[in-house]
Design a protein around this motif. Structure first.
Motif, PDB file in Angstrom:
ATOM      1  N   LEU A  64      43.021  35.678  32.084  1.00  0.00           N
ATOM      2  CA  LEU A  64      42.552  36.864  31.363  1.00  0.00           C
ATOM      3  C   LEU A  64      42.044  37.887  32.381  1.00  0.00           C
ATOM      4  O   LEU A  64      40.846  37.995  32.634  1.00  0.00           O
ATOM      5  CB  LEU A  64      41.435  36.483  30.388  1.00  0.00           C
ATOM      6  CG  LEU A  64      41.779  35.393  29.364  1.00  0.00           C
ATOM      7  CD1 LEU A  64      40.544  34.969  28.588  1.00  0.00           C
ATOM      8  CD2 LEU A  64      42.874  35.885  28.417  1.00  0.00           C
ATOM      9  N   PRO A  65      42.964  38.653  32.988  1.00  0.00           N
ATOM     10  CA  PRO A  65      42.528  39.630  33.992  1.00  0.00           C
ATOM     11  C   PRO A  65      41.612  40.680  33.378  1.00  0.00           C
ATOM     12  O   PRO A  65      41.861  41.186  32.283  1.00  0.00           O
ATOM     13  CB  PRO A  65      43.844  40.248  34.482  1.00  0.00           C
ATOM     14  CG  PRO A  65      44.862  39.927  33.443  1.00  0.00           C
ATOM     15  CD  PRO A  65      44.421  38.677  32.772  1.00  0.00           C
ATOM     16  N   SER A  66      40.538  40.981  34.082  1.00  0.00           N
ATOM     17  CA  SER A  66      39.546  41.930  33.580  1.00  0.00           C
ATOM     18  C   SER A  66      39.397  43.079  34.566  1.00  0.00           C
ATOM     19  O   SER A  66      39.262  42.861  35.777  1.00  0.00           O
ATOM     20  CB  SER A  66      38.198  41.225  33.391  1.00  0.00           C
ATOM     21  OG  SER A  66      37.172  42.154  33.137  1.00  0.00           O
ATOM     22  N   LYS A  67      39.413  44.310  34.054  1.00  0.00           N
ATOM     23  CA  LYS A  67      39.287  45.485  34.914  1.00  0.00           C
ATOM     24  C   LYS A  67      37.964  45.477  35.663  1.00  0.00           C
ATOM     25  O   LYS A  67      37.882  45.933  36.807  1.00  0.00           O
ATOM     26  CB  LYS A  67      39.425  46.761  34.077  1.00  0.00           C
ATOM     27  CG  LYS A  67      39.553  48.030  34.906  1.00  0.00           C
ATOM     28  CD  LYS A  67      39.966  49.201  34.074  1.00  0.00           C
ATOM     29  CE  LYS A  67      40.138  50.453  34.928  1.00  0.00           C
ATOM     30  NZ  LYS A  67      41.158  50.327  35.951  1.00  0.00           N
ATOM     31  N   GLN A  68      36.915  44.941  35.026  1.00  0.00           N
ATOM     32  CA  GLN A  68      35.613  44.930  35.681  1.00  0.00           C
ATOM     33  C   GLN A  68      35.594  44.038  36.915  1.00  0.00           C
ATOM     34  O   GLN A  68      34.759  44.210  37.808  1.00  0.00           O
ATOM     35  CB  GLN A  68      34.531  44.469  34.703  1.00  0.00           C
ATOM     36  CG  GLN A  68      34.588  42.981  34.360  1.00  0.00           C
ATOM     37  CD  GLN A  68      33.602  42.582  33.292  1.00  0.00           C
ATOM     38  OE1 GLN A  68      33.600  43.115  32.187  1.00  0.00           O
ATOM     39  NE2 GLN A  68      32.742  41.637  33.632  1.00  0.00           N
ATOM     40  N   ASP A  69      36.525  43.081  36.994  1.00  0.00           N
ATOM     41  CA  ASP A  69      36.587  42.178  38.145  1.00  0.00           C
ATOM     42  C   ASP A  69      37.627  42.623  39.173  1.00  0.00           C
ATOM     43  O   ASP A  69      37.805  41.970  40.196  1.00  0.00           O
ATOM     44  CB  ASP A  69      36.920  40.759  37.688  1.00  0.00           C
ATOM     45  CG  ASP A  69      35.887  40.203  36.728  1.00  0.00           C
ATOM     46  OD1 ASP A  69      34.695  40.478  36.929  1.00  0.00           O
ATOM     47  OD2 ASP A  69      36.278  39.501  35.773  1.00  0.00           O
ATOM     48  N   SER A  89      37.773  39.790  41.939  1.00  0.00           N
ATOM     49  CA  SER A  89      36.590  39.181  42.549  1.00  0.00           C
ATOM     50  C   SER A  89      36.095  37.990  41.746  1.00  0.00           C
ATOM     51  O   SER A  89      35.327  37.166  42.245  1.00  0.00           O
ATOM     52  CB  SER A  89      35.479  40.219  42.678  1.00  0.00           C
ATOM     53  OG  SER A  89      35.137  40.746  41.402  1.00  0.00           O
ATOM     54  N   ALA A  90      36.500  37.894  40.493  1.00  0.00           N
ATOM     55  CA  ALA A  90      36.191  36.750  39.623  1.00  0.00           C
ATOM     56  C   ALA A  90      37.376  36.564  38.693  1.00  0.00           C
ATOM     57  O   ALA A  90      38.086  37.530  38.381  1.00  0.00           O
ATOM     58  CB  ALA A  90      34.908  36.993  38.831  1.00  0.00           C
ATOM     59  N   VAL A  91      37.612  35.339  38.256  1.00  0.00           N
ATOM     60  CA  VAL A  91      38.762  35.057  37.392  1.00  0.00           C
ATOM     61  C   VAL A  91      38.302  34.316  36.145  1.00  0.00           C
ATOM     62  O   VAL A  91      37.431  33.451  36.203  1.00  0.00           O
ATOM     63  CB  VAL A  91      39.849  34.250  38.131  1.00  0.00           C
ATOM     64  CG1 VAL A  91      40.513  35.090  39.200  1.00  0.00           C
ATOM     65  CG2 VAL A  91      39.273  32.989  38.749  1.00  0.00           C
ATOM     66  N   ARG A  92      38.889  34.686  35.036  1.00  0.00           N
ATOM     67  CA  ARG A  92      38.545  34.089  33.751  1.00  0.00           C
ATOM     68  C   ARG A  92      39.833  33.664  33.058  1.00  0.00           C
ATOM     69  O   ARG A  92      40.901  34.227  33.313  1.00  0.00           O
ATOM     70  CB  ARG A  92      37.808  35.116  32.864  1.00  0.00           C
ATOM     71  CG  ARG A  92      36.646  35.803  33.549  1.00  0.00           C
ATOM     72  CD  ARG A  92      36.306  37.122  32.854  1.00  0.00           C
ATOM     73  NE  ARG A  92      35.438  37.941  33.707  1.00  0.00           N
ATOM     74  CZ  ARG A  92      34.120  37.917  33.656  1.00  0.00           C
ATOM     75  NH1 ARG A  92      33.516  37.129  32.786  1.00  0.00           N
ATOM     76  NH2 ARG A  92      33.405  38.671  34.456  1.00  0.00           N
ATOM     77  N   GLY A  93      39.724  32.701  32.173  1.00  0.00           N
ATOM     78  CA  GLY A  93      40.906  32.271  31.448  1.00  0.00           C
ATOM     79  C   GLY A  93      40.585  31.276  30.361  1.00  0.00           C
ATOM     80  O   GLY A  93      39.471  30.747  30.280  1.00  0.00           O
ATOM     81  N   ILE A 137      36.239  29.229  32.489  1.00  0.00           N
ATOM     82  CA  ILE A 137      36.962  28.937  31.261  1.00  0.00           C
ATOM     83  C   ILE A 137      36.201  29.528  30.071  1.00  0.00           C
ATOM     84  O   ILE A 137      35.069  29.135  29.775  1.00  0.00           O
ATOM     85  CB  ILE A 137      37.171  27.420  31.074  1.00  0.00           C
ATOM     86  CG1 ILE A 137      37.918  26.834  32.289  1.00  0.00           C
ATOM     87  CG2 ILE A 137      37.920  27.136  29.778  1.00  0.00           C
ATOM     88  CD1 ILE A 137      39.289  27.413  32.521  1.00  0.00           C
ATOM     89  N   ILE A 138      36.814  30.494  29.416  1.00  0.00           N
ATOM     90  CA  ILE A 138      36.178  31.170  28.266  1.00  0.00           C
ATOM     91  C   ILE A 138      36.322  30.325  27.009  1.00  0.00           C
ATOM     92  O   ILE A 138      35.353  30.078  26.284  1.00  0.00           O
ATOM     93  CB  ILE A 138      36.799  32.558  28.047  1.00  0.00           C
ATOM     94  CG1 ILE A 138      36.758  33.379  29.350  1.00  0.00           C
ATOM     95  CG2 ILE A 138      36.080  33.294  26.929  1.00  0.00           C
ATOM     96  CD1 ILE A 138      35.379  33.597  29.905  1.00  0.00           C
ATOM     97  N   VAL A 139      37.543  29.884  26.749  1.00  0.00           N
ATOM     98  CA  VAL A 139      37.820  29.023  25.595  1.00  0.00           C
ATOM     99  C   VAL A 139      38.624  27.832  26.082  1.00  0.00           C
ATOM    100  O   VAL A 139      39.650  28.002  26.749  1.00  0.00           O
ATOM    101  CB  VAL A 139      38.609  29.774  24.495  1.00  0.00           C
ATOM    102  CG1 VAL A 139      38.944  28.832  23.344  1.00  0.00           C
ATOM    103  CG2 VAL A 139      37.832  30.984  24.002  1.00  0.00           C
ATOM    104  N   ASN A 140      38.163  26.630  25.768  1.00  0.00           N
ATOM    105  CA  ASN A 140      38.862  25.416  26.205  1.00  0.00           C
ATOM    106  C   ASN A 140      39.596  24.796  25.022  1.00  0.00           C
ATOM    107  O   ASN A 140      38.977  24.206  24.126  1.00  0.00           O
ATOM    108  CB  ASN A 140      37.871  24.419  26.797  1.00  0.00           C
ATOM    109  CG  ASN A 140      38.562  23.159  27.316  1.00  0.00           C
ATOM    110  OD1 ASN A 140      39.780  23.142  27.475  1.00  0.00           O
ATOM    111  ND2 ASN A 140      37.798  22.118  27.567  1.00  0.00           N
ATOM    112  N   GLN A 141      40.916  24.940  25.022  1.00  0.00           N
ATOM    113  CA  GLN A 141      41.747  24.327  23.978  1.00  0.00           C
ATOM    114  C   GLN A 141      42.585  23.183  24.549  1.00  0.00           C
ATOM    115  O   GLN A 141      43.564  22.773  23.938  1.00  0.00           O
ATOM    116  CB  GLN A 141      42.669  25.383  23.374  1.00  0.00           C
ATOM    117  CG  GLN A 141      41.934  26.585  22.783  1.00  0.00           C
ATOM    118  CD  GLN A 141      42.897  27.638  22.287  1.00  0.00           C
ATOM    119  OE1 GLN A 141      43.571  27.466  21.272  1.00  0.00           O
ATOM    120  NE2 GLN A 141      42.976  28.745  23.008  1.00  0.00           N
TER     121      GLN A 141
END
Length: 285
Positions: A64-69, A89-93, A137-141
């Motif tokens: 989940l690429p974020s402009k803020q990062d 600079s940080a990664v989310r997914g 990890i934002i949501v773990n499915q």
């Protein structure tokens, strides 16, 4: 008729750098069919084979690429808005799928994601200009309670050669004021910086004589300029040196494919030539 084509002039070498990608569900996602000089490392068993056998399949990441990062380096002397290098600079997914981790983890939008096993090997190897960040990890499915997956980003510098313009000047086909290719940093510009109109398009979807956009030939060949290289094994655009690919093969990393690009040696400094010689030496495992 005006067109853009690959510029393959000069002293080019093949097999120095490769564009590195990860397969999705054990299939190669690319515009072209794989050819003989691609390097392909498949995982065994495949995800489908595991599921068919009633065994746990592989975990995947929806990055989940974020402009803020997003971090952008802009150092073009002619236009300070041109981005030379970008990274997160940080990664989310979100984690999805099952509980088994391959060394390269499938990711939805193409970010290179790696397992803890490969992370530890990379951390010990320390290839120049590699950046490793643990995915938040934002949501773990997935079937793993706490998945540990890292993003591998390439921060080395090298410039891709822009295409050659045939039967047209380096100017917007609409207003004739903006540039198609920045003459300072070599950036290929999609929309005119003066009028905002699209300037070029893939020839397969060009609409013919009434379409002012310049068609880009289908048979693109990627060339990187050795004279702009900083000596890294891992450079922007997901280009990895042959010795890095060989190292991945030696440690049985999978699944990935590596598509060779052309490396131009013209105009390289003595230091860059030494770096090129060093690439012939394998990594110590």
């Amino acid at each position: 008729m005006a067109k853009l084509v690959s510029d393959t002039s000069g002293n080019l070498r093949k097999g120095v750098f490769y564009c590195l990608g990860v397969t999705w569900n054990d299939e190669i996602i690319a515009l072209e069919e794989p050819v003989e000089d691609w390097i392909i490392a498949r995982r065994h068993p495949t995800n489908d084979a595991l599921i068919d056998a009633g065994r746990p399949g592989y975990l995947a990441i929806e990055d989940l690429p974020s402009k803020q990062d997003s971090v952008e380096i802009k150092d073009c002397p002619a236009n300070p808005s041109h981005v030379a290098l970008s990274y997160f600079s940080a990664v989310r997914g979100d984690a999805r799928g099952y509980s088994r981790l391959s060394t390269f983890v499938e990711s939805t939008y193409g970010m290179l994601a790696v397992s803890k096993e490969l992370y530890l090997r990379l951390d010990a190897l320390k290839p120049k200009k590699a950046r490793l960040d643990l995915f938040k990890i934002i949501v773990n499915q997935s079937d793993l309670p706490t998945p540990e997956v890292w993003a591998l980003q390439f921060l080395g510098r090298i410039r891709k050669r822009p295409p050659k313009l045939i039967d047209t000047a380096n100017e917007c086909p609409n207003c004739h004021r903006g540039k198609i290719v920045c003459e300072s940093c070599g950036l290929l510009i999609m929309s005119c910086e003066n009028c905002g109109e699209q300037m070029h398009i893939h020839e397969d979807v060009h609409k013919g004589p009434g379409d002012k956009r310049i068609p880009y030939a289908r048979d693109r060949k990627m060339v990187v300029e050795g004279k702009t290289w900083d000596g890294s094994d891992l450079v922007q655009g997901c280009y990895a040196s042959k010795r890095f690919i060989d190292w991945l093969l030696r440690i049985h990393a999978a699944p990935f494919y590596a598509k060779p690009v052309y490396f131009c040696v013209d105009g390289m400094s003595d230091q860059q030539k030494k770096w090129l010689d060093d690439l012939q030496k394998p990594f110590e495992v």
